[in-house]
Design a protein around this motif. Structure first.
Motif, PDB file in Angstrom:
ATOM      1  N   MET A 103       0.839  -1.201   0.000  1.00 41.54           N
ATOM      2  CA  MET A 103       0.000   0.000   0.000  1.00 41.54           C
ATOM      3  C   MET A 103       0.872   1.248   0.000  1.00 41.54           C
ATOM      4  O   MET A 103       0.622   2.190  -0.769  1.00 41.54           O
ATOM      5  N   ARG A 104       1.905   1.259   0.838  1.00 38.64           N
ATOM      6  CA  ARG A 104       2.802   2.414   0.901  1.00 38.64           C
ATOM      7  C   ARG A 104       3.459   2.655  -0.455  1.00 38.64           C
ATOM      8  O   ARG A 104       3.548   3.800  -0.919  1.00 38.64           O
ATOM      9  N   GLU A 105       3.893   1.577  -1.096  1.00 38.97           N
ATOM     10  CA  GLU A 105       4.503   1.703  -2.426  1.00 38.97           C
ATOM     11  C   GLU A 105       3.497   2.264  -3.427  1.00 38.97           C
ATOM     12  O   GLU A 105       3.846   3.133  -4.237  1.00 38.97           O
ATOM     13  N   ASN A 106       2.258   1.774  -3.389  1.00 38.85           N
ATOM     14  CA  ASN A 106       1.229   2.244  -4.320  1.00 38.85           C
ATOM     15  C   ASN A 106       0.939   3.728  -4.124  1.00 38.85           C
ATOM     16  O   ASN A 106       0.822   4.482  -5.101  1.00 38.85           O
ATOM     17  N   PHE A 107       0.804   4.147  -2.864  1.00 35.86           N
ATOM     18  CA  PHE A 107       0.540   5.565  -2.588  1.00 35.86           C
ATOM     19  C   PHE A 107       1.698   6.431  -3.063  1.00 35.86           C
ATOM     20  O   PHE A 107       1.485   7.453  -3.716  1.00 35.86           O
ATOM     21  N   ALA A 108       2.923   6.036  -2.714  1.00 41.24           N
ATOM     22  CA  ALA A 108       4.094   6.831  -3.101  1.00 41.24           C
ATOM     23  C   ALA A 108       4.199   6.951  -4.619  1.00 41.24           C
ATOM     24  O   ALA A 108       4.429   8.049  -5.146  1.00 41.24           O
ATOM     25  N   ALA A 109       4.006   5.850  -5.331  1.00 41.02           N
ATOM     26  CA  ALA A 109       4.099   5.886  -6.796  1.00 41.02           C
ATOM     27  C   ALA A 109       3.040   6.815  -7.390  1.00 41.02           C
ATOM     28  O   ALA A 109       3.330   7.604  -8.291  1.00 41.02           O
ATOM     29  N   ALA A 110       1.814   6.740  -6.893  1.00 35.33           N
ATOM     30  CA  ALA A 110       0.725   7.572  -7.420  1.00 35.33           C
ATOM     31  C   ALA A 110       0.967   9.048  -7.147  1.00 35.33           C
ATOM     32  O   ALA A 110       0.551   9.906  -7.928  1.00 35.33           O
ATOM     33  N   LEU A 111       1.654   9.338  -6.043  1.00 30.07           N
ATOM     34  CA  LEU A 111       1.880  10.727  -5.646  1.00 30.07           C
ATOM     35  C   LEU A 111       3.222  11.282  -6.117  1.00 30.07           C
ATOM     36  O   LEU A 111       3.526  12.448  -5.870  1.00 30.07           O
ATOM     37  N   GLY A 112       4.037  10.442  -6.764  1.00 31.28           N
ATOM     38  CA  GLY A 112       5.359  10.888  -7.180  1.00 31.28           C
ATOM     39  C   GLY A 112       6.235  11.193  -5.986  1.00 31.28           C
ATOM     40  O   GLY A 112       7.013  12.142  -5.994  1.00 31.28           O
ATOM     41  N   ALA A 113       6.102  10.385  -4.944  1.00 26.11           N
ATOM     42  CA  ALA A 113       6.821  10.618  -3.690  1.00 26.11           C
ATOM     43  C   ALA A 113       7.665   9.397  -3.345  1.00 26.11           C
ATOM     44  O   ALA A 113       7.600   8.372  -4.026  1.00 26.11           O
ATOM     45  N   GLU A 114       8.441   9.515  -2.298  1.00 25.35           N
ATOM     46  CA  GLU A 114       9.221   8.399  -1.771  1.00 25.35           C
ATOM     47  C   GLU A 114       8.357   7.625  -0.782  1.00 25.35           C
ATOM     48  O   GLU A 114       7.496   8.212  -0.110  1.00 25.35           O
ATOM     49  N   VAL A 115       8.607   6.332  -0.674  1.00 22.77           N
ATOM     50  CA  VAL A 115       7.867   5.505   0.286  1.00 22.77           C
ATOM     51  C   VAL A 115       8.028   6.053   1.698  1.00 22.77           C
ATOM     52  O   VAL A 115       7.097   6.014   2.503  1.00 22.77           O
ATOM     53  N   SER A 116       9.186   6.631   1.988  1.00 22.02           N
ATOM     54  CA  SER A 116       9.443   7.180   3.325  1.00 22.02           C
ATOM     55  C   SER A 116       8.541   8.371   3.664  1.00 22.02           C
ATOM     56  O   SER A 116       8.461   8.768   4.830  1.00 22.02           O
ATOM     57  N   GLN A 117       7.844   8.909   2.677  1.00 23.78           N
ATOM     58  CA  GLN A 117       6.935  10.030   2.911  1.00 23.78           C
ATOM     59  C   GLN A 117       5.508   9.571   3.217  1.00 23.78           C
ATOM     60  O   GLN A 117       4.646  10.407   3.487  1.00 23.78           O
ATOM     61  N   VAL A 118       5.269   8.268   3.173  1.00 23.17           N
ATOM     62  CA  VAL A 118       3.917   7.742   3.325  1.00 23.17           C
ATOM     63  C   VAL A 118       3.877   6.714   4.450  1.00 23.17           C
ATOM     64  O   VAL A 118       4.578   5.707   4.398  1.00 23.17           O
ATOM     65  N   SER A 119       3.051   6.981   5.437  1.00 21.20           N
ATOM     66  CA  SER A 119       2.836   6.041   6.536  1.00 21.20           C
ATOM     67  C   SER A 119       1.443   5.434   6.384  1.00 21.20           C
ATOM     68  O   SER A 119       0.478   6.152   6.099  1.00 21.20           O
TER      69      SER A 119
END
Length: 158
Positions: free
Chosen positions: A112-128
């Motif tokens: 889920m974290r990977e999916n959110f980060a990819a969709a947002l153009g962000a790093e996984v470390s930015q998504v909890s």
């Protein structure tokens, strides 16, 4: 910087796929909804739109529009991320809490974290992403639905 909060809830029904955070989870029920019913994605989109004072996902993707029937919520999240960028912002961080007695979600959280980060153009470390139960209390505790809260910080692009 701007902060937004989002909340979403969907009833669990038999015969629907259980898609949470863009991950298909094996379970006998799934979230009812006009789109795929992906509760944490909806909460995250509402948080991002709220940070921009753009209303909620119903404003951008109305459930009266047949174009969004069965829509993939991760695809819609990408569109919200574009709105964030077009207004001169980027994600600072996101914190999502999924509230469900069942199914158990911990093993799905990294994807889920990977999916959110990819969709947002962000790093996984930015998504909890966290999953919790309500100790069998309330509608989520009774297994009748799933809820999610999301809080985001967006930053002006310099």
């Amino acid at each position: 910087m701007r902060i937004g909060h989002g909340y979403d809830v969907h009833r669990l029904v038999k015969g629907r796929p259980c898609i949470l955070g863009g991950v298909t989870i094996e379970h006998e029920t799934g979230p009812e909804g006009h789109s795929d019913g992906d509760v944490p994605v909806h909460a995250l989109m509402d948080a991002l739109l709220g940070a921009l004072a753009l209303g909620d996902i119903g404003t951008l993707f109305p459930d009266t529009d047949p174009a969004f029937k069965g829509a993939d919520s991760i695809t819609l999240l990408r569109r919200v991320a574009e709105e964030v960028g077009e207004r001169g912002y980027r994600l600072g961080n996101a914190d999502i809490t999924i509230i469900a007695q069942e199914p158990k979600l911990q093993r799905y959280v990294p994807k889920m974290r990977e999916n959110f980060a990819a969709a947002l153009g962000a790093e996984v470390s930015q998504v909890s992403v966290k999953a919790t139960t309500e100790e069998k209390l309330g509608f989520t505790g009774a297994g009748l639905g799933i809820a999610a809260h999301a809080v985001v910080l967006i930053e002006a692009i310099s």
